[in-house]
Enzyme design. Structure first.
Site, PDB file in Angstrom:
ATOM      1  N   GLU A 167      -5.037  -2.609  -3.042  1.00 41.96           N
ATOM      2  CA  GLU A 167      -5.138  -2.799  -4.500  1.00 41.96           C
ATOM      3  C   GLU A 167      -4.884  -1.429  -5.100  1.00 41.96           C
ATOM      4  OE1 GLU A 167      -5.626  -5.704  -5.669  1.00 41.96           O
ATOM      5  OE2 GLU A 167      -6.594  -6.838  -4.075  1.00 41.96           O
ATOM      6  N   CYS A 217      -8.512  -0.698 -13.468  1.00 45.05           N
ATOM      7  CA  CYS A 217      -7.214  -1.046 -12.895  1.00 45.05           C
ATOM      8  C   CYS A 217      -6.566  -2.185 -13.691  1.00 45.05           C
ATOM      9  CB  CYS A 217      -7.377  -1.448 -11.445  1.00 45.05           C
ATOM     10  SG  CYS A 217      -8.644  -2.701 -11.233  1.00 45.05           S
TER      11      CYS A 217
HETATM   12  P1  NAP Z   1      -7.815   7.536  -4.566  1.00 44.32           P
HETATM   13  O1  NAP Z   1      -7.808   8.985  -4.794  1.00 44.32           O
HETATM   14  O2  NAP Z   1      -6.628   6.910  -3.940  1.00 44.32           O
HETATM   15  O3  NAP Z   1      -9.127   7.244  -3.733  1.00 44.32           O
HETATM   16  C1  NAP Z   1      -9.487   5.939  -3.392  1.00 44.32           C
HETATM   17  C2  NAP Z   1     -10.365   5.947  -2.171  1.00 44.32           C
HETATM   18  O4  NAP Z   1      -9.593   6.359  -1.050  1.00 44.32           O
HETATM   19  C3  NAP Z   1     -11.545   6.916  -2.247  1.00 44.32           C
HETATM   20  O5  NAP Z   1     -12.659   6.327  -1.647  1.00 44.32           O
HETATM   21  C4  NAP Z   1     -11.055   8.092  -1.427  1.00 44.32           C
HETATM   22  O6  NAP Z   1     -12.084   8.866  -0.883  1.00 44.32           O
HETATM   23  C5  NAP Z   1     -10.305   7.368  -0.348  1.00 44.32           C
HETATM   24  N1  NAP Z   1      -9.350   8.174   0.415  1.00 44.32           N
HETATM   25  C6  NAP Z   1      -8.624   9.226  -0.019  1.00 44.32           C
HETATM   26  N2  NAP Z   1      -7.838   9.673   0.982  1.00 44.32           N
HETATM   27  C7  NAP Z   1      -8.090   8.889   2.067  1.00 44.32           C
HETATM   28  C8  NAP Z   1      -7.610   8.847   3.395  1.00 44.32           C
HETATM   29  N3  NAP Z   1      -6.700   9.709   3.829  1.00 44.32           N
HETATM   30  N4  NAP Z   1      -8.099   7.910   4.234  1.00 44.32           N
HETATM   31  C9  NAP Z   1      -9.015   7.039   3.816  1.00 44.32           C
HETATM   32  N5  NAP Z   1      -9.512   7.024   2.563  1.00 44.32           N
HETATM   33  C10 NAP Z   1      -9.051   7.936   1.694  1.00 44.32           C
HETATM   34  O7  NAP Z   1      -8.053   6.735  -5.925  1.00 44.32           O
HETATM   35  P2  NAP Z   1      -9.140   6.996  -7.044  1.00 44.32           P
HETATM   36  O8  NAP Z   1      -8.764   8.248  -7.752  1.00 44.32           O
HETATM   37  O9  NAP Z   1     -10.513   6.871  -6.478  1.00 44.32           O
HETATM   38  O10 NAP Z   1      -8.912   5.728  -7.978  1.00 44.32           O
HETATM   39  C11 NAP Z   1      -7.973   5.676  -9.011  1.00 44.32           C
HETATM   40  C12 NAP Z   1      -6.844   4.758  -8.662  1.00 44.32           C
HETATM   41  O11 NAP Z   1      -7.331   3.541  -8.137  1.00 44.32           O
HETATM   42  C13 NAP Z   1      -6.023   4.379  -9.871  1.00 44.32           C
HETATM   43  O12 NAP Z   1      -4.686   4.596  -9.582  1.00 44.32           O
HETATM   44  C14 NAP Z   1      -6.294   2.897 -10.061  1.00 44.32           C
HETATM   45  O13 NAP Z   1      -5.220   2.167 -10.567  1.00 44.32           O
HETATM   46  C15 NAP Z   1      -6.623   2.450  -8.709  1.00 44.32           C
HETATM   47  N6  NAP Z   1      -7.494   1.281  -8.778  1.00 44.32           N
HETATM   48  C16 NAP Z   1      -6.974   0.078  -8.443  1.00 44.32           C
HETATM   49  C17 NAP Z   1      -7.760  -1.039  -8.489  1.00 44.32           C
HETATM   50  C18 NAP Z   1      -7.219  -2.378  -8.096  1.00 44.32           C
HETATM   51  O14 NAP Z   1      -8.010  -3.305  -7.922  1.00 44.32           O
HETATM   52  N7  NAP Z   1      -5.932  -2.524  -7.945  1.00 44.32           N
HETATM   53  C19 NAP Z   1      -9.101  -0.943  -8.869  1.00 44.32           C
HETATM   54  C20 NAP Z   1      -9.587   0.300  -9.220  1.00 44.32           C
HETATM   55  C21 NAP Z   1      -8.773   1.412  -9.164  1.00 44.32           C
HETATM   56  P3  NAP Z   1     -12.599  10.220  -1.576  1.00 44.32           P
HETATM   57  O15 NAP Z   1     -13.098   9.823  -2.929  1.00 44.32           O
HETATM   58  O16 NAP Z   1     -13.653  10.678  -0.655  1.00 44.32           O
HETATM   59  O17 NAP Z   1     -11.415  11.120  -1.668  1.00 44.32           O
END
Ligand code: NAP
Length: 515
Positions: free
Chosen positions: A254, A293
């Site tokens: 997602e 999102c």
């Molecule tokens: P993110 O930076 O991609 O982080 C998401 C999750 O992934 C966090 O728990 C992060 O951990 C983890 N992560 C990062 N690198 C990783 C790796 N190499 N291996 C495993 N896990 C890893 O996203 P965000 O900044 O939290 O969220 C914002 C984005 O999420 C926006 O683009 C939004 O559109 C999207 N979003 C989508 C939805 C949907 O349902 N489609 C819902 C909500 C948000 P850490 O925090 O520890 O780095």
């Protein structure tokens, strides 16, 4: 300062080595710390497989549903505590915090009820029996069976409660043990949930890693499932992760979404459907400071209503109080982190190069109740363009904050649908019209590009939750840019965590297998 422990392999583990601070995004005050590593992740996976999986295998859907009901009850009991943590650590207003926390509890309750309905069965029928032989004796039946691996849940920072609960509800009801990893920056709420849930669940059913993922995914194996919510660049690194490829691990993504709202040509802004459109657009810009999102990023309105819509948005946004979300009068808080603020600012700058300002310029704001210069604030920003199809940043870059862009169009349903398609896949988009022919043409052309289409009209306006609310009974996920994933949707949400198997044989045996 409080060091947040992870709950792994049946005990609380503080980790070791360097630490990351969690802060209040309104004041930048440090709230807690997490360790960046030092956890026995291989042990956590083994514990889930050997202990959690075994516990769940012995339970019926109804019994697993009862566990989920107890988790929902625990959230209700600690609601004020959770809201306070979301306000402090997430930059949430009280209303934003409730949206996340109550959303989590509602989703757990929905799946608890589904568990009751599914009762004592051990697998689920998928469709009706099929005759595959010369006579009815030789039959076929598709079933969903419990998978034997671990469900790994990786969540984004914006919904630490709802994101955690919606994923674990589906996995636990389907019978898979969970290792959940909330985003580090806003982990206080998820950590509290782990504390609340731990005494209510059998050992190994739910573990939670608080802090960066580190080498977590090196432990995945055949039969495991990863459900990821987050940004597209992180999603890309998961798609190419060596262990995920090697073991064919099921990966649900997602990710980003450039959701649109379309005002139909038949709708007066002063009508019920017109006011619904306006409320939805402004709510989605400001609720959770636009960090949803499902938020509306692109708005298309008939040429004749363009000026009126811009004026109405300006009027509504001009009374919005931005500041420290712990203050009662504040309606919009900061974004969650300094990195988010910088990303949002950069996104606005990209839009500003090719769009005109309708409201808020580039997001400068003087927040209420915040010491000078502190906090990760961006004010609400409305931009406009006369060329929505050609505006590259509008259609290719998600600005994850209180930012929306309005554009005029002819009112043509095919153009509206092409505009949905232009962003290459979204979670949800909305159209507001009472003209059924227009709606039919729009839906037929737009549906392949959206996980959900919200159809606003005068008849449903008084009971609409708005497109930004994700319901447990309806699918959440979207094609293309949105990641291609599917979650929720009632029983459909369990399918990610189950294996569909076609059974072929004596029809009476097949029937007896399904009870
Ligand atoms: P993110 O930076 O991609 O982080 C998401 C999750 O992934 C966090 O728990 C992060 O951990 C983890 N992560 C990062 N690198 C990783 C790796 N190499 N291996 C495993 N896990 C890893 O996203 P965000 O900044 O939290 O969220 C914002 C984005 O999420 C926006 O683009 C939004 O559109 C999207 N979003 C989508 C939805 C949907 O349902 N489609 C819902 C909500 C948000 P850490 O925090 O520890 O780095």
């Amino acid at each position: 300062m409080q060091l947040l422990a992870s709950y792994l392999a049946g005990s609380w583990s503080s980790g070791s080595g360097s630490r990351t601070q969690l802060v209040n995004p309104a004041t930048e005050e440090a709230l807690a710390e997490v360790s960046n590593g030092g956890h026995d992740l291989a042990g956590a996976f083994a514990h889930a497989r050997e202990v959690g999986g075994r516990e769940l295998a012995q339970m019926s859907f109804a019994q697993r549903g009862a566990l989920l009901a107890s988790l929902a009850k625990a959230i209700h009991g600690a609601r004020e505590d959770l809201i306070a943590l979301a306000v402090a650590n997430g930059g949430n207003t009280r209303s934003d915090a409730k949206f996340d926390i109550d959303g989590g509890a509602v989703t757990l309750s929905h799946y608890a009820e589904l568990g009751t309905k599914l009762g004592a069965a051990s697998s689920l029928a998928d469709g009706e029996p099929i005759q595959v032989g010369r006579t009815a004796r030789m039959g076929g039946q598709h079933v969903w069976a419990r998978r034997r691996g671990v469900a790994v849940h990786i969540n984004a920072f914006n919904f630490p409660a709802w994101g955690t609960c919606e994923k674990l509800a589906c996995a636990i009801l389907a019978g898979m043990p969970v290792i959940s990893k909330p985003a580090t920056a806003t982990a206080l709420v998820a950590h509290r949930l782990a504390q609340l849930f731990e005494p209510l669940l059998p050992k190994g059913v739910l573990q939670m890693l608080i802090g960066p993922a580190g080498s977590m995914l090196d432990n995945v194996a055949a039969g495991d499932v990863i459900a990821f919510t987050g940004g597209s660049s992180t999603a890309r690194s998961l798609r190419t992760h060596a262990k995920i490829i090697e073991h064919g691990v099921r990966l649900n993504i997602e990710a980003d979404s450039l959701n649109a709202a379309i005002l139909g040509p038949d709708i007066e802004l002063s009508s019920e459907a017109g006011q619904l459109f306006l409320v939805d657009v402004v709510r989605d810009m400001t609720q959770k400071t636009g960090q949803k999102c499902t938020a509306i990023r692109r708005v298309l309105v008939p040429e004749a209503r363009f000026g009126e819509v811009c004026d109405a948005m300006k009027e509504r946004l001009s009374s919005l109080v931005v500041g420290d979300p712990s203050r009662e009068e504040v309606r919009m808080g900061p974004v969650a982190t300094a990195a988010q603020r910088d990303d949002v600012r950069a996104g606005i700058a990209r839009l500003a190069d090719v769009t005109d300002s309708v409201y808020g310029g580039t997001g400068d704001v003087t927040p209420v109740g915040v010491p000078g210069g502190k906090g990760f604030f961006v004010g609400p920003v409305v931009r406009s363009t006369k060329s929505p199809m050609d505006c590259a940043p509008l259609n290719s870059h998600e600005v994850f904050g209180p930012v929306s862009t309005v554009a005029p169009y002819s009112g043509d349903a095919a153009f509206a649908a092409a505009f949905i398609a232009r962003s290459e896949g979204c979670l949800v988009s909305s159209a507001y019209s009472d003209d059924r022919d227009w709606v039919q043409s729009f839906v037929t052309a737009a549906a392949p590009w959206a996980g959900r289409l919200y159809l606003g009209s005068s008849k449903m306006a008084s009971q609409s939750p708005g497109p930004g609310t994700v319901l447990p009974s309806l699918l959440h996920g979207g094609p293309g840019r949105a990641g291609g994933g599917e979650e929720l949707g009632g029983e459909r949400g369990m399918h990610l965590y189950m294996q569909r198997c076609a059974l072929e044989g004596d029809a009476s045996v097949l029937k007896s297998l399904l009870g």
